[in-house]
Design an enzyme around this catalytic site. Sequence first.
Site, PDB file in Angstrom:
ATOM      1  N   GLY A  12       0.782  -1.239   0.000  1.00 27.43           N
ATOM      2  CA  GLY A  12       0.000   0.000   0.000  1.00 27.43           C
ATOM      3  C   GLY A  12       0.809   1.283   0.000  1.00 27.43           C
ATOM      4  O   GLY A  12       0.290   2.346   0.335  1.00 27.43           O
ATOM      5  N   SER A  13       2.074   1.224  -0.424  1.00 28.04           N
ATOM      6  CA  SER A  13       2.849   2.473  -0.451  1.00 28.04           C
ATOM      7  C   SER A  13       2.284   3.450  -1.483  1.00 28.04           C
ATOM      8  O   SER A  13       2.269   4.662  -1.250  1.00 28.04           O
ATOM      9  CB  SER A  13       4.338   2.201  -0.708  1.00 28.04           C
ATOM     10  OG  SER A  13       4.543   1.693  -2.001  1.00 28.04           O
ATOM     11  N   ASN A  14       1.801   2.934  -2.605  1.00 29.14           N
ATOM     12  CA  ASN A  14       1.173   3.836  -3.584  1.00 29.14           C
ATOM     13  C   ASN A  14      -0.130   4.401  -3.039  1.00 29.14           C
ATOM     14  O   ASN A  14      -0.440   5.574  -3.255  1.00 29.14           O
ATOM     15  CB  ASN A  14       0.934   3.108  -4.912  1.00 29.14           C
ATOM     16  CG  ASN A  14       2.187   3.050  -5.751  1.00 29.14           C
ATOM     17  OD1 ASN A  14       2.561   4.029  -6.380  1.00 29.14           O
ATOM     18  ND2 ASN A  14       2.860   1.904  -5.735  1.00 29.14           N
ATOM     19  N   MET A  87      -3.889  -7.318  -7.138  1.00 30.53           N
ATOM     20  CA  MET A  87      -3.370  -8.493  -7.842  1.00 30.53           C
ATOM     21  C   MET A  87      -4.473  -9.370  -8.450  1.00 30.53           C
ATOM     22  O   MET A  87      -4.260 -10.560  -8.692  1.00 30.53           O
ATOM     23  CB  MET A  87      -2.501  -9.329  -6.882  1.00 30.53           C
ATOM     24  CG  MET A  87      -1.341  -8.555  -6.287  1.00 30.53           C
ATOM     25  SD  MET A  87      -0.277  -7.785  -7.539  1.00 30.53           S
ATOM     26  CE  MET A  87       0.651  -9.233  -8.055  1.00 30.53           C
ATOM     27  N   ARG A  88      -5.624  -8.808  -8.694  1.00 32.34           N
ATOM     28  CA  ARG A  88      -6.725  -9.554  -9.319  1.00 32.34           C
ATOM     29  C   ARG A  88      -7.028  -8.963 -10.688  1.00 32.34           C
ATOM     30  O   ARG A  88      -6.871  -7.758 -10.895  1.00 32.34           O
ATOM     31  CB  ARG A  88      -7.986  -9.461  -8.463  1.00 32.34           C
ATOM     32  CG  ARG A  88      -7.807  -9.960  -7.060  1.00 32.34           C
ATOM     33  CD  ARG A  88      -7.835 -11.463  -7.004  1.00 32.34           C
ATOM     34  NE  ARG A  88      -7.518 -11.940  -5.666  1.00 32.34           N
ATOM     35  CZ  ARG A  88      -7.494 -13.218  -5.329  1.00 32.34           C
ATOM     36  NH1 ARG A  88      -7.791 -14.148  -6.224  1.00 32.34           N
ATOM     37  NH2 ARG A  88      -7.184 -13.585  -4.105  1.00 32.34           N
ATOM     38  N   ASN A 104      -4.263   2.148 -13.683  1.00 37.06           N
ATOM     39  CA  ASN A 104      -3.351   1.203 -13.034  1.00 37.06           C
ATOM     40  C   ASN A 104      -1.928   1.728 -13.132  1.00 37.06           C
ATOM     41  O   ASN A 104      -1.605   2.501 -14.038  1.00 37.06           O
ATOM     42  CB  ASN A 104      -3.448  -0.167 -13.727  1.00 37.06           C
ATOM     43  CG  ASN A 104      -2.608  -1.229 -13.052  1.00 37.06           C
ATOM     44  OD1 ASN A 104      -2.558  -1.305 -11.816  1.00 37.06           O
ATOM     45  ND2 ASN A 104      -1.917  -2.048 -13.836  1.00 37.06           N
ATOM     46  N   HIS A 106       2.050   0.290 -13.295  1.00 33.17           N
ATOM     47  CA  HIS A 106       2.833  -0.929 -13.526  1.00 33.17           C
ATOM     48  C   HIS A 106       4.318  -0.565 -13.511  1.00 33.17           C
ATOM     49  O   HIS A 106       4.705   0.451 -14.105  1.00 33.17           O
ATOM     50  CB  HIS A 106       2.436  -1.560 -14.863  1.00 33.17           C
ATOM     51  CG  HIS A 106       3.061  -2.893 -15.071  1.00 33.17           C
ATOM     52  ND1 HIS A 106       2.620  -4.032 -14.427  1.00 33.17           N
ATOM     53  CD2 HIS A 106       4.135  -3.284 -15.809  1.00 33.17           C
ATOM     54  CE1 HIS A 106       3.386  -5.055 -14.773  1.00 33.17           C
ATOM     55  NE2 HIS A 106       4.317  -4.624 -15.614  1.00 33.17           N
TER      56      HIS A 106
END
Length: 189
Positions: A12-14, A87-88, A104, A106
């Site tokens: 959860g750093s982002n 991660m889903r 998102n 990446h």
Amino acid sequence: MARLAVFASGNGSNFEAIVSAIDGTGHEVCCLICDEAGARVFERAERLAVPAHHVSYGGRNREQAEAEIEAILARYRPDLIALAGFMRILTPSFVDTRRQKIVNIHPTLLPAFPGAHGLEESYRAGGSRLGITIHYVDRGVDTGPIIRQVSITRSPIEDYATIERRIHDLEHRHYPAVILSLLDQAGEE
Ligand code: GRF
């Protein structure tokens, strides 16, 4: 003023960088949705006073898990969803009804090295350009239209931990900035 929902699965750093950046802008991080019970992101959400919801994918299919997500979102009515280490894979119907409303982050220069192990794979591939991609989410895995890409040059002496830290620093700077500008746009609509 616009509302953002964040989906995450782990550290959860982002998520924390996004919440900090949005604080005081008039926009709101209305909720966190996380599929992993006990993930560190829940502690961050509690500290940052963001309502957090655990949605389990265990023992049921994606449609059933997403029905629960839909019910949560119906309460908060976010203008934008940010995936931050979620991660889903979302179903086509979830994504199709929210075109350009889900983003998102990446940790590679897409289309190179999509998927869950992209950062390790790009590091091991040995190229000198590494970086991050912020993109809209479509039906594919890390395939949607690119909004922003930022690259760094790696020196041959940098180990994986150093590269990982540099990539995360980039993410924490650029992902909140992109999200803020999308929330500004949403707030004007
Ligand atoms: C980030 O590297 C992001 O690019 C990837 O998952 C990681 C999540 O890290 N999608 P964190 O949970 O935000 O610390």
